[in-house]
Write a protein that holds these residues in place. Structure first.
Motif, PDB file in Angstrom:
ATOM      1  N   LEU A  63     -64.136  37.548 106.733  1.00  0.00           N
ATOM      2  CA  LEU A  63     -65.302  37.191 105.933  1.00  0.00           C
ATOM      3  C   LEU A  63     -66.575  37.569 106.677  1.00  0.00           C
ATOM      4  O   LEU A  63     -66.867  36.994 107.735  1.00  0.00           O
ATOM      5  N   PRO A  64     -67.342  38.538 106.179  1.00  0.00           N
ATOM      6  CA  PRO A  64     -68.616  38.880 106.818  1.00  0.00           C
ATOM      7  C   PRO A  64     -69.659  37.801 106.510  1.00  0.00           C
ATOM      8  O   PRO A  64     -70.112  37.667 105.373  1.00  0.00           O
ATOM      9  N   THR A  65     -70.008  37.016 107.503  1.00  0.00           N
ATOM     10  CA  THR A  65     -70.933  35.904 107.297  1.00  0.00           C
ATOM     11  C   THR A  65     -72.348  36.278 107.742  1.00  0.00           C
ATOM     12  O   THR A  65     -72.556  37.287 108.416  1.00  0.00           O
ATOM     13  N   HIS A  66     -73.313  35.452 107.348  1.00  0.00           N
ATOM     14  CA  HIS A  66     -74.696  35.642 107.765  1.00  0.00           C
ATOM     15  C   HIS A  66     -75.390  34.283 107.769  1.00  0.00           C
ATOM     16  O   HIS A  66     -74.835  33.279 107.295  1.00  0.00           O
ATOM     17  N   GLN A  67     -76.595  34.231 108.287  1.00  0.00           N
ATOM     18  CA  GLN A  67     -77.298  32.976 108.502  1.00  0.00           C
ATOM     19  C   GLN A  67     -77.636  32.240 107.203  1.00  0.00           C
ATOM     20  O   GLN A  67     -77.866  31.033 107.220  1.00  0.00           O
ATOM     21  N   ARG A  68     -77.670  32.947 106.096  1.00  0.00           N
ATOM     22  CA  ARG A  68     -78.032  32.324 104.817  1.00  0.00           C
ATOM     23  C   ARG A  68     -76.816  32.018 103.943  1.00  0.00           C
ATOM     24  O   ARG A  68     -76.938  31.847 102.738  1.00  0.00           O
ATOM     25  N   MET A  69     -75.634  31.974 104.576  1.00  0.00           N
ATOM     26  CA  MET A  69     -74.403  31.643 103.847  1.00  0.00           C
ATOM     27  C   MET A  69     -73.912  30.265 104.270  1.00  0.00           C
ATOM     28  O   MET A  69     -73.837  29.949 105.456  1.00  0.00           O
ATOM     29  N   ILE A  70     -73.553  29.438 103.293  1.00  0.00           N
ATOM     30  CA  ILE A  70     -72.997  28.108 103.532  1.00  0.00           C
ATOM     31  C   ILE A  70     -71.607  28.057 102.881  1.00  0.00           C
ATOM     32  O   ILE A  70     -71.382  28.702 101.849  1.00  0.00           O
ATOM     33  N   GLU A  71     -70.683  27.337 103.506  1.00  0.00           N
ATOM     34  CA  GLU A  71     -69.362  27.181 102.906  1.00  0.00           C
ATOM     35  C   GLU A  71     -69.246  25.808 102.248  1.00  0.00           C
ATOM     36  O   GLU A  71     -69.595  24.790 102.834  1.00  0.00           O
ATOM     37  N   SER A  72     -68.756  25.799 101.033  1.00  0.00           N
ATOM     38  CA  SER A  72     -68.465  24.560 100.314  1.00  0.00           C
ATOM     39  C   SER A  72     -66.957  24.365 100.274  1.00  0.00           C
ATOM     40  O   SER A  72     -66.207  25.291  99.956  1.00  0.00           O
ATOM     41  N   SER A  73     -66.518  23.152 100.623  1.00  0.00           N
ATOM     42  CA  SER A  73     -65.090  22.839 100.586  1.00  0.00           C
ATOM     43  C   SER A  73     -64.903  21.399 100.123  1.00  0.00           C
ATOM     44  O   SER A  73     -65.865  20.641 100.002  1.00  0.00           O
ATOM     45  N   ARG A  74     -63.656  21.049  99.881  1.00  0.00           N
ATOM     46  CA  ARG A  74     -63.284  19.697  99.445  1.00  0.00           C
ATOM     47  C   ARG A  74     -64.107  19.218  98.235  1.00  0.00           C
ATOM     48  O   ARG A  74     -64.514  18.067  98.153  1.00  0.00           O
ATOM     49  N   PHE A  75     -64.296  20.133  97.277  1.00  0.00           N
ATOM     50  CA  PHE A  75     -65.005  19.782  96.043  1.00  0.00           C
ATOM     51  C   PHE A  75     -64.058  19.044  95.114  1.00  0.00           C
ATOM     52  O   PHE A  75     -62.939  19.501  94.864  1.00  0.00           O
ATOM     53  N   CYS A  76     -64.512  17.927  94.583  1.00  0.00           N
ATOM     54  CA  CYS A  76     -63.727  17.239  93.553  1.00  0.00           C
ATOM     55  C   CYS A  76     -64.629  16.304  92.755  1.00  0.00           C
ATOM     56  O   CYS A  76     -65.676  15.859  93.228  1.00  0.00           O
ATOM     57  N   VAL A  77     -64.215  16.035  91.539  1.00  0.00           N
ATOM     58  CA  VAL A  77     -64.908  15.097  90.644  1.00  0.00           C
ATOM     59  C   VAL A  77     -63.856  14.256  89.953  1.00  0.00           C
ATOM     60  O   VAL A  77     -62.845  14.778  89.469  1.00  0.00           O
ATOM     61  N   ASP A  78     -64.076  12.957  89.931  1.00  0.00           N
ATOM     62  CA  ASP A  78     -63.182  12.058  89.203  1.00  0.00           C
ATOM     63  C   ASP A  78     -63.586  12.082  87.738  1.00  0.00           C
ATOM     64  O   ASP A  78     -64.438  11.315  87.303  1.00  0.00           O
ATOM     65  N   THR A  79     -62.996  12.987  86.974  1.00  0.00           N
ATOM     66  CA  THR A  79     -63.389  13.160  85.580  1.00  0.00           C
ATOM     67  C   THR A  79     -62.970  11.990  84.701  1.00  0.00           C
ATOM     68  O   THR A  79     -63.477  11.838  83.593  1.00  0.00           O
ATOM     69  N   THR A  80     -62.070  11.147  85.176  1.00  0.00           N
ATOM     70  CA  THR A  80     -61.728   9.957  84.396  1.00  0.00           C
ATOM     71  C   THR A  80     -62.865   8.938  84.448  1.00  0.00           C
ATOM     72  O   THR A  80     -63.061   8.169  83.517  1.00  0.00           O
ATOM     73  N   ALA A  81     -63.627   8.952  85.544  1.00  0.00           N
ATOM     74  CA  ALA A  81     -64.785   8.063  85.655  1.00  0.00           C
ATOM     75  C   ALA A  81     -66.021   8.696  85.036  1.00  0.00           C
ATOM     76  O   ALA A  81     -66.901   8.006  84.536  1.00  0.00           O
ATOM     77  N   ALA A  82     -66.096  10.029  85.073  1.00  0.00           N
ATOM     78  CA  ALA A  82     -67.255  10.746  84.541  1.00  0.00           C
ATOM     79  C   ALA A  82     -67.010  11.064  83.070  1.00  0.00           C
ATOM     80  O   ALA A  82     -66.574  12.149  82.710  1.00  0.00           O
ATOM     81  N   THR A  83     -67.277  10.092  82.202  1.00  0.00           N
ATOM     82  CA  THR A  83     -66.919  10.235  80.797  1.00  0.00           C
ATOM     83  C   THR A  83     -67.954  11.022  79.995  1.00  0.00           C
ATOM     84  O   THR A  83     -67.641  11.551  78.944  1.00  0.00           O
ATOM     85  N   LYS A  84     -69.195  11.099  80.458  1.00  0.00           N
ATOM     86  CA  LYS A  84     -70.230  11.787  79.689  1.00  0.00           C
ATOM     87  C   LYS A  84     -70.058  13.293  79.801  1.00  0.00           C
ATOM     88  O   LYS A  84     -69.868  13.826  80.880  1.00  0.00           O
ATOM     89  N   ARG A  85     -70.143  13.986  78.682  1.00  0.00           N
ATOM     90  CA  ARG A  85     -70.012  15.437  78.674  1.00  0.00           C
ATOM     91  C   ARG A  85     -71.343  16.090  78.302  1.00  0.00           C
ATOM     92  O   ARG A  85     -72.153  15.521  77.574  1.00  0.00           O
ATOM     93  N   GLU A  86     -71.528  17.285  78.787  1.00  0.00           N
ATOM     94  CA  GLU A  86     -72.748  18.046  78.511  1.00  0.00           C
ATOM     95  C   GLU A  86     -72.367  19.348  77.814  1.00  0.00           C
ATOM     96  O   GLU A  86     -71.427  19.388  77.040  1.00  0.00           O
ATOM     97  N   GLN A  87     -73.078  20.438  78.147  1.00  0.00           N
ATOM     98  CA  GLN A  87     -72.847  21.712  77.473  1.00  0.00           C
ATOM     99  C   GLN A  87     -71.466  22.270  77.771  1.00  0.00           C
ATOM    100  O   GLN A  87     -70.894  22.033  78.822  1.00  0.00           O
ATOM    101  N   ALA A  88     -70.948  23.021  76.804  1.00  0.00           N
ATOM    102  CA  ALA A  88     -69.652  23.704  76.912  1.00  0.00           C
ATOM    103  C   ALA A  88     -68.506  22.741  77.183  1.00  0.00           C
ATOM    104  O   ALA A  88     -67.467  23.130  77.688  1.00  0.00           O
ATOM    105  N   GLY A  89     -68.686  21.448  76.852  1.00  0.00           N
ATOM    106  CA  GLY A  89     -67.633  20.468  77.045  1.00  0.00           C
ATOM    107  C   GLY A  89     -67.408  20.068  78.482  1.00  0.00           C
ATOM    108  O   GLY A  89     -66.402  19.433  78.798  1.00  0.00           O
ATOM    109  N   LEU A  90     -68.306  20.446  79.390  1.00  0.00           N
ATOM    110  CA  LEU A  90     -68.132  20.133  80.805  1.00  0.00           C
ATOM    111  C   LEU A  90     -68.694  18.753  81.125  1.00  0.00           C
ATOM    112  O   LEU A  90     -69.698  18.323  80.547  1.00  0.00           O
ATOM    113  N   HIS A  91     -68.061  18.082  82.066  1.00  0.00           N
ATOM    114  CA  HIS A  91     -68.529  16.763  82.474  1.00  0.00           C
ATOM    115  C   HIS A  91     -69.880  16.871  83.161  1.00  0.00           C
ATOM    116  O   HIS A  91     -70.130  17.786  83.965  1.00  0.00           O
ATOM    117  N   SER A  92     -70.758  15.915  82.867  1.00  0.00           N
ATOM    118  CA  SER A  92     -72.079  15.923  83.493  1.00  0.00           C
ATOM    119  C   SER A  92     -71.977  15.769  85.001  1.00  0.00           C
ATOM    120  O   SER A  92     -72.790  16.329  85.745  1.00  0.00           O
TER     121      SER A  92
END
Length: 208
Positions: free
Chosen positions: A93-122
């Motif tokens: 992976l060619p990295t640089h100073q303006r790159m950040i890594e995101s990991s361990r992303f998750c959302v409890d969609t059973t708790a997040a009941t409100k939906r917004e555009q395209a049917g996605l959870h808010s």
């Protein structure tokens, strides 16, 4: 729906939120997705949590943690390159100073009941927007991540498509893919749900 950024939790409230985050990760990754992750006393942690990351958390009205992500500078060595090189076309992976890594992303969609555009959870959209907002305000312009093809489809529906760094590969029980995401105000405005609020810009002003 509120987004908070926590690094080096130094108050009882922040320590509680980080503890809840590790519990959420165990519930989602081990319990719901059946990933082979290490859990101790109902908390999911790994060695990247010891590298002083920033956590982006989504809180509901009762301040319960319903979404999370972990951010680390890509120049310090990435989880993607160290653990999942098969997702990279060149295994590098060619990295640089303006790159950040995101990991361990998750959302409890059973708790997040409100939906917004395209049917996605808010809460999902709020997490995306929070990652982008924090990244921009901290000088990052590009986000690298390893995820599954299901979340890749969600990113596309949200108007924040992943630019693949290689072909998808089966990793244990998950069909995974790696890619890059832009961190810019156009993406933030497109992703931000109507009920979005965060403490990120406030903390940036305090640090300045």
């Amino acid at each position: 729906m509120r987004i908070v950024a926590i690094k080096n939790p130094n108050s009882e409230a922040e320590q509680r939120l980080v503890h809840e985050m590790h519990r959420l990760r165990a519930r989602i990754f081990r319990g719901r997705l059946a990933w082979k992750v290490r859990c101790t006393s109902g908390l999911e942690t790994d060695r990247f949590d010891r590298l002083n990351p920033t956590y982006i958390l989504c809180l509901d009205r009762s301040d319960a943690v319903i979404g999370c992500a972990r951010l680390l500078p890509a120049t310090g060595g990435t989880m993607l390159e160290q653990l999942f090189p098969q997702l990279l076309e060149t295994a590098h992976l060619p990295t640089h100073q303006r790159m950040i890594e995101s990991s361990r992303f998750c959302v409890d969609t059973t708790a997040a009941t409100k939906r917004e555009q395209a049917g996605l959870h808010s809460a999902t959209l709020a997490m995306f927007a929070g990652i982008v907002e924090w990244s921009i305000l901290n000088g990052y312009r590009e986000i690298v991540t390893a995820t599954d093809v299901r979340l890749e489809r969600i990113l596309r529906r949200a108007g924040w498509p992943l630019s693949r760094l290689g072909a998808p590969a089966q990793i244990n029980e998950t069909k995974s893919v790696a890619g890059l995401l832009p961190a810019d105000w156009q993406s933030f405005d497109r992703l931000r749900p109507s009920i979005y609020s965060s403490n990120i810009s406030i903390h940036q002003k305090e640090a300045a």
